[in-house]
Structures are given as structure tokens and as C-alpha cells.
Design an enzyme around this catalytic site. Structure first.
Site, PDB file in Angstrom:
ATOM      1  CG  ASP A 168      -0.172  -0.328   2.566  1.00 17.48           C
ATOM      2  OD1 ASP A 168       0.858   0.295   2.331  1.00 17.48           O
ATOM      3  OD2 ASP A 168      -0.575  -1.045   3.413  1.00 17.48           O
ATOM      4  CG  HIS A 514      -1.135  -7.515  -1.605  1.00 16.63           C
ATOM      5  ND1 HIS A 514      -2.675  -7.463  -1.773  1.00 16.63           N
ATOM      6  CD2 HIS A 514      -1.187  -6.487  -0.805  1.00 16.63           C
ATOM      7  CE1 HIS A 514      -3.297  -7.006  -1.405  1.00 16.63           C
ATOM      8  NE2 HIS A 514      -2.607  -6.006  -0.745  1.00 16.63           N
ATOM      9  CG  ASP A 562       2.493 -16.168  -7.511  1.00 20.96           C
ATOM     10  OD1 ASP A 562       2.203 -14.883  -6.802  1.00 20.96           O
ATOM     11  OD2 ASP A 562       3.256 -16.251  -8.307  1.00 20.96           O
ATOM     12  CD  GLU A 571       0.801  -6.202   2.128  1.00 23.25           C
ATOM     13  OE1 GLU A 571       0.678  -4.931   1.952  1.00 23.25           O
ATOM     14  OE2 GLU A 571       0.039  -6.918   2.664  1.00 23.25           O
TER      15      GLU A 571
END
Length: 619
Positions: A168, A514, A562, A571
């Protein structure tokens, strides 16, 4: 007229014109007979025997005056000729050597840990926020977060820079500070290995990028503060759909939604960790006196604030508590105090870090399932290893010896718990130690343990200690290093999946990481908050490879999916990669060993200088 006869007698010269030639001839003959009858001295004999043009009769030697010495001309010419001849011979030989082609044996390729180290450091380049440096070497990244802090009317502070935490765009200062502390610790111990790998400047730039940002999060020029920035960005989506850093799936460069700033007024844990980060970095940058002192001053200010304003930075219900909840601040007191002592040499910090009451509150005297697990939340195990170093090399003695000896013994117990001979932690069938007891995202804990084991084995070697005891059994330092290697080897591909969990390393690695920036192509299209969801949900591989990112890892059965939407597998995080870098550099290269002295550069002599001896007795 009379003249001097050169043969020893007088000579009368007559000017009479009447003298005939015969008379003169007879007179000369009489003179010759008289001269020949005389005995000649040496000088006269030499005149008669002298060669034409040489009155001495001998060939004179010629000399050359060199200023400081006079040498024979013949010897001088012979010497000069010999030197010139030898010089021409050497030059000819060198010419032949240079012109003849050679087949040099290529240097051995870097070991697998060094190769992985190069890639693991690149992850931090991909996580940079703010105006990127010219040579960031991540083509799909650009400037982002250029209004962080300034766009929040309640703060109005420049918070541009730092690192995004994971997939993020939130800047969590608690784990970011821990990551910087870990990187600094690894540089302090293994700067020679970083330099040999050509990565010393790179890792120092990574650390400075983080510490420059941390200095912005509080009034670093003041001696006393009353607040610290804990977080930039928001991730809580429980209050309904609204644009924030977790709800939206956009490139950091395209963020246009509000990014609130979270400040705390009583956050001892955050302040302690930030103090540790700045203190450790001040040792890394000790050759830059101004910057090092700035870091050390900021560390002292933060630690004082953390001691004065008691409390956790992540109270229940706050945004930080949902993602990086801190369970206690006592371990940060020990951790931060230890680093501040090494950075400043002020014994008051060592007194605090070795206070038995503080160690008790930090959990040093009770076990529990997570005892010995080193992480962004719990720094007790790292503190115990760090302070054991102090005892091994400086042995400060009273009044610190009691708790230092306890920490040293406990460090040995922690190392025992990592070994497969004991049942402290389970292992997967593939050999991965389960430090988080089968919960998701195990690798961040594994790399930290690998680093502690590797660096502690180097401590023992440097102290000429061949090993340590686990109960009645003695184990050599090689056992610790083997543990670290087997765990890192698992991460690099020696596992049942035959997959490297470091992106870009090996032939097979995760392709659906991610990560917003890696999953959205840099094609000039600005996707909206929800418009980017198609890139989150697609089953196609990421268009951008986030080199060096260590993903969260497999499950307790060695399984791995995956899948981009399952962050528990795919992540990466700052804290995880910092532990990976530390473990890799400790194992890299053909030699082992630490820098014994740099960490003690600010520490004064442990004992006072003895007084001078008394003067000699005079009767």
C-alpha cells in the site's frame, strides 16, 4: 751572457761574430760529454723518458665529479651503460608481456547470499516516497506523496519522504523505524562485507532516506517535545467504502485522495524505536560529524519524551492498532537505551537498559510461547544479543554485570531454542522454523532469527569462544551458522515448492505480488480509486517486477498461493526485507567476522585512568 745550464752546469753563450761553425761545434761536443758524465735525478730522467705530448710519462686517469662523489670516468660510463642496457631489456620484456594475449582466470562469481543481497536492497528503492533520487533504478516508480503532511490542515507539516510500508502507500513509522535500526545494525557489524559487495554506499543512502524522514516527524531541534507523528495515510476500511490507502488500488504517483496524519502525544514504544533508529544511524554516519550529532540529539529528545509521556502509540480502535499494534513499550526502553548508550557513551542509558525492573516488565524473566521471537513489535531478544556483545568485549562489571550476565545466559537459551534438537518451535516438513506458531506471514520472523543466530556466532568467534552450552551439551558456533543458512536457503528456493520467496532471485519466484505499484502498468493512464481494482483482481502476472521483495511466505504446511489478493502469502514489508538484508550480509562472502570496535566508538573507557605512579624516593 750566462744562462742556466739545464743539465746542471753554467753555460756561456758568446756573441762573437768571429767564431766559426767548427769552433761552435767543438764547444757543443765538449758540453754534451760533460752533461752525459753527470748523474741525473728522477725528474730529469722522467723528462727524457716522457712520451711526446705527455710530460709525466704515464697516462693520467680521468674522473667525473658527481657533486657528492668523484668517480672514475671509465667506471661511470660502464655503470651508465649497464643501467641503460638493463632498462632497455626490462622495457622490451614488458612490451612483449603486454602485446602477447593472456588468458586470465575470471574471478569467482559472488556467492548466493551476496547475489540475493543485491536484489533485497533494491526493494527499498521501490518503496521510496517523495521526490526520487536521480539514480533510483526502478523505472516504473516516480515522485509521489509530494503533499504529505501539508495537505492535512490539522498538522500542516512537511512529511514528504520516507518509505511506504508494504503493498500500500501508508507510511507506518513504527515498523519503518525498526527497519532502519536493523539496517544500521547490519552496517555497523558488517560494513566490510557491504563494501566488498559494492553496496555500502547504497545501504547508507537507504538508511539516510529513512532517517531524514524520521527527523521531520517531530521537532528534532528541540530538547523537549510533546508529540510525534506515527503514521501518514489511512488503512481502516471498516467504516464503509471511502477512498483511502487500502480501499483504493492506485499507483502511489496517482494518489489524489486525502492522506490524514496520525499524531500521538503519549507513545513510548514508537519514541523508543525511533530513538533506537536514530541512535544506530548516528554510529553509521559517525564520519559525518554534523549529521551524526543531529541524529544523536534527535534520539535523546525522543527517548526523553518516551520516558516522560508513558503510553502505547496504538490504543484500541486507532488505525495503527489494526495493522501494527504494539503490545508493550518496556522492550523499547531496553532496546532504545542500549542503542543510545552505544551512540553517546552516556552511562545513564546503560543503567536504564540494565535495570532489573525494566527487564522484568519487558518479559526477560518469564518464558511464554513467543520468548526469543525478535520482531518489529518485540525487541527483547535483539536487546539481549546486543547487550551480550557489550559483556563479551568490554565486560563493564559492577553495577551492570548482574543483568548483563542474565541477558548473556538468556541469549544462549534463545539460541538453543532455534536448534532442531529442542522442541521450542515446530518446523514444517520442509524445515522452516515456525516462530509465529503456524500463523500467516512467517518469513519476517525467520529472517530476524537467522540474523541473530549468525551475528551471535560471529560475536563468539570474535571473542575466541568456540561455542556455548544448552544444558549439559556443548554446541559450536558452526551449528548456529548452519541454522541461519538452512532458513535463508529455504527462503531462496530450497523448499518443497522449489520457489524463491525473494522476487527476482532464482528461476521461479512469485509473479503476483500484492503491491499496487508493481501490479499497475506505467502506461500514462491514471486509474481511479476503484478503476485500479481490475489490476488487483487480474490473474495475469504483475507488469512490473518488484526486485528483491521478500513476500510474506508459505503456510505451516509449506504451501504457497501466488495470488495477488491474498496478502498473507504475497505481500512484502519493510521490516521483513530489513531482516532479510541483515541475515544475507551476515552470511555473505567467503569469510566471517564482525567489526568489533565501531559500535564502541563513542563509549568511554569502562574504568577510570589509574593515577600516575609516585615519584622516586629521595633520601
Amino acid at each position: 751572457m750566462f744562462g742556466r745550464d739545464p743539465w746542471g752546469g753554467s753555460l756561456e753563450i758568446s756573441n762573437a761574430d768571429s767564431a766559426t761553425d767548427d769552433d761552435r761545434s767543438r764547444n757543443l761536443q765538449d758540453y754534451d760529454r760533460a752533461a752525459l758524465s753527470r748523474q741525473l735525478d728522477e725528474t730529469q730522467q722522467s723528462w727524457l723518458l716522457a712520451a711526446p705530448g705527455d710530460p709525466s710519462g704515464k697516462k693520467k686517469k680521468r674522473y667525473v665529479d658527481l657533486g657528492c662523489v668523484v668517480v672514475s670516468r671509465k667506471l661511470f660510463l660502464w655503470t651508465v651503460g649497464s643501467v641503460l642496457g638493463i632498462g632497455l631489456l626490462i622495457g622490451f620484456i614488458m612490451l612483449i608481456i603486454k602485446t602477447v594475449p593472456h588468458h586470465h582466470r575470471p574471478p569467482p562469481p559472488p556467492d548466493e547470499y551476496t547475489q540475493a543481497l543485491h536484489k533485497a536492497l533494491m526493494f527499498f528503492n521501490a518503496q521510496r516516497s517523495g521526490p526520487l533520487p536521480k539514480h533510483n533504478n526502478v523505472s516504473w516508480r516516480g515522485n509521489s506523496g509530494m503533499k504529505d503532511g501539508l495537505s492535512d490542515d490539522s498538522v500542516k507539516k512537511n512529511l514528504v519522504g520516507g518509505y511506504y510500508d508494504a503493498g500500500d502507500a501508508i507510511k507506518f513509522n513504527f515498523p519503518m523505524s525498526f527497519a532502519m535500526t536493523m539496517l544500521s545494525w547490519s552496517v555497523i557489524e558488517y560494513s566490510a562485507k557491504y563494501e566488498a559487495a559494492g553496496e555500502l554506499d547504497h545501504v547508507k543512502n537507504i538508511i539516510k532516506w529513512g532517517t531524514d524522514y524520521l527527523l521531520k516527524t517531530f521537532n528534532s531541534s528541540a530538547d523537549t517535545i510533546d508529540r510525534v507523528v506515527a503514521q501518514v495515510g489511512q488503512g481502516d476500511t471498516s467504516k464503509g467504502p471511502g477512498p483511502n490507502d487500502h480501499y483504493c488500488w492506485v499507483r502511489p504517483e496517482d494518489i489524489d485522495y486525502p492522506r490524514p496524519v496520525y499524531e500521538c502525544h503519549s507513545c513510548s514504544d514508537l519514541a523508543g524505536e525511533m530513538a533506537a533508529a536514530l541512535a544506530a544511524a548516528s554510529i553509521v554516519f559517525k564520519d559525518s560529524k554534523t549529521y551524526s550529532e543531529k541524529l544523536a540529539h534527535g534520539a535523546r529528545t525522543l527517548f526523553k519524551y518516551g520516558r516522560d509521556q508513558r503510553g502505547r502509540y496504538s490504543p484500541g480502535g486507532s488505525d495503527p492498532s489494526l495493522f501494527y499494534n504494539s503490545t508493550s513499550y518496556w522492550d523499547e526502553y531496553v532496546w532504545g537505551g542500549a542503542w543510545l548508550y552505544f551512540a553517546t557513551g552516556n552511562s545513564s542509558y546503560l543503567q536504564l537498559a540494565t535495570a532489573p525492573g525494566l527487564a522484568k516488565h519487558a518479559g526477560a524473566f518469564w518464558g511464554g510461547p513467543d520468548y526469543g521471537v525478535f520482531s518489529w513489535d518485540n525487541k527483547l531478544a535483539g536487546s539481549q544479543v546486543l547487550l551480550s556483545r557489550l559483556r563479551l568485549f568490554l565486560s563493564p562489571g559492577y553495577p551492570y554485570e548482574e543483568i548483563l550476565r542474565t541477558f548473556h545466559n538468556q541469549t544462549g537459551n534463545i539460541m538453543c531454542s532455534y536448534l532442531p534438537y529442542f522442541a521450542s518451535f515446530n518446523r514444517t516438513k520442509g524445515g522452516l522454523i515456525q516462530l509465529n506458531h503456524g500463523r500467516p506471514q512467517p518469513l519476517q520472523y525467520v529472517v530476524n532469527a537467522a540474523f541473530l543466530a549468525s551475528v551471535y556466532s560471529d560475536y563468539l568467534d570474535a571473542a575466541d569462544t568456540p561455542g556455548w552450552y544448552c544444558g549439559p551439551n556443548f554446541y559450536s558456533t558452526d551449528v548456529l551458522r548452519d541454522f541461519a543458512k538452512t532458513q535463508i536457503d529455504y527462503i531462496l528456493g530450497n523448499n518443497p515448492q522449489k520457489m524463491s520467496y525473494v522476487v527476482g532471485y532464482g528461476k521461479r519466484y512469485p509473479k503476483h505480488v500484492h503491491h499496487r505499484g508493481a501490479s499497475i502498468p506505467k502506461n500514462g493512464v491514471k486509474y481511479s480509486c476503484k478503476g485500479g481494482w481490475k489490476w488487483r483482481d487480474t490473474k495475469k502476472p504483475n507488469p512490473n517486477t518488484i526486485v528483491g521483495a521478500m513476500v510474506a511466505g508459505p503456510d505451516r504446511h509449506d504451501g504457497f498461493k501466488d495470488v495477488r489478493t491474498n496478502y498473507n502469502y504475497t505481500e512484502p514489508t519493510l521490516a521483513g526485507n530489513a531482516g532479510l538484508v541483515a541475515a544475507l550480509v551476515s552470511l555473505s562472502g567467503v569469510t566471517t567476522g564482525i567489526d568489533k570496535n565501531t559500535i564502541f566508538s563513542a563509549v568511554p573507557p569502562m574504568f577510570p585512568t589509574p593515577p600516575p605512579p609516585p615519584s622516586a624516593w629521595k633520601p
